[in-house]
Design a protein around this motif. Structure first.
Motif, short mmCIF file in Angstrom:
data_model
loop_
_atom_site.label_atom_id
_atom_site.label_comp_id
_atom_site.label_asym_id
_atom_site.label_seq_id
_atom_site.Cartn_x
_atom_site.Cartn_y
_atom_site.Cartn_z
N ASN A 79 0.07 4.74 -1.18
CA ASN A 79 -0.40 5.85 -1.80
C ASN A 79 0.92 6.38 -2.66
O ASN A 79 1.65 7.22 -2.46
N ARG A 82 -6.03 0.79 -7.45
CA ARG A 82 -6.31 1.99 -6.81
C ARG A 82 -5.69 2.39 -5.52
O ARG A 82 -6.19 2.52 -4.55
N TYR A 135 -1.28 8.04 -5.32
CA TYR A 135 -1.53 9.33 -4.72
C TYR A 135 -2.55 10.15 -5.41
O TYR A 135 -2.34 9.95 -6.90
N GLY A 169 -5.16 9.31 -3.74
CA GLY A 169 -6.46 8.65 -3.26
C GLY A 169 -5.81 7.36 -2.93
O GLY A 169 -6.64 6.28 -2.98
N GLN A 198 -5.04 3.80 -0.89
CA GLN A 198 -6.24 2.95 -0.52
C GLN A 198 -5.43 1.66 0.20
O GLN A 198 -4.18 1.50 0.41
N ARG A 206 -12.16 7.53 5.02
CA ARG A 206 -12.17 7.30 3.62
C ARG A 206 -11.77 5.84 3.36
O ARG A 206 -12.63 5.22 2.37
#
Ligand SMILES: [Fe+2]
Length: 250
Positions: free
Chosen positions: A168, A186, A189, A191, A193, A242
């Motif tokens: 992150n 992706r 931070y 989001g 993963q 998530r």
């Protein structure tokens, strides 16, 4: 903007009952033994066990003042290499604390030998927690092929302790080309993963990944600690849903 650290570094930062983190100095990517000018940050997690022993998870670079600070908290007893990439500073801590036990992850002995690191691993991490910290922490091997790692759950603080499994990264804290790579994969931070290198192995080993996810859910973590980037502020259940998705069996 140059890369920045998670200041202050080399100090113990409590984050929950009997649990804290230490943000370390810059580490540098090495390719073929050559140190590249690509700084990144790492974080150590320190758990104080019921008997007063300390577990140092993914130890950051040894620092004398930090060692003295930790000694005031408990006895530096366990030095944990959660995956074959996080072991580089264990030898320094071993030297300072000769009675400590260095715990090996899968493949780390060979990797350390090839890189002429002087660490001496005396025990191996297994699918279940050893007697030494069974009452305080649970653990499992998270599938990720070459990148597989042991992940931990600290019971008193309900914290999931990860190393590379999730990243992150705050983009304003890293230089190029990390910034581009992190955006593309992706892992930025807020989001963050699953680590890019683990995604294909996790898809291929779906059954093992499902079992791992079920175990994470059974732990019901309320916090997640990462070795790279910013630890999540949000609810850990939401984060794990998530990132790992819903279990097929739930
Ligand atoms: Fe890492």
């Amino acid at each position: 903007m140059p890369a920045t650290l998670y200041e202050p570094i080399n100090v113990y930062k409590p984050i929950g009952p009997q649990l804290g983190i230490v943000d370390g100095p810059f580490e540098y990517l090495t390719v073929g033994g050559l140190k590249m000018p690509l700084p990144f940050t790492t974080r150590m997690t320190v758990a104080r066990l019921e008997n007063g022993d300390l577990c140092l998870h993914s130890p950051t670079k040894f620092d004398q003042r930090l060692a003295m600070e930790l000694q005031r908290l408990g006895k530096v007893r366990h030095l944990i290499s959660p995956n074959q990439f996080h072991y580089a500073h264990i030898a320094e801590w071993e030297k300072a604390f000769p009675g400590a036990i260095a715990w090996a992850s899968r493949g780390v002995r060979k990797r350390a030998r090839v890189r002429r690191n002087t660490v001496v691993f005396t025990r191996d991490l297994g699918a279940n927690p050893p007697e030494e910290w069974r009452g305080d922490m649970d653990q499992m091997l998270f599938p990720g092929g070459y990148f597989k790692e042991f992940i931990f759950f600290h019971k008193a603080s309900k914290t999931l302790i990860l190393t590379d499994t999730i990243m992150n990264i705050e983009l304003d804290k890293v230089d190029e080309p990390w910034r581009i790579a992190i955006r593309l994969t992706r892992m930025a931070y807020p989001g963050g993963q699953l680590f890019f290198g683990m995604r294909l192995p996790v898809m291929v080993q779906r059954n093992k990944a499902e079992a791992a996810l079920l175990k994470i859910r059974s732990w019901q973590p309320e916090h997640v600690v990462l070795s790279h980037g910013r630890c999540f502020d949000a609810d850990a259940g939401e984060i794990t849903r998530r990132i790992f998705g819903q279990s097929r069996q739930s």
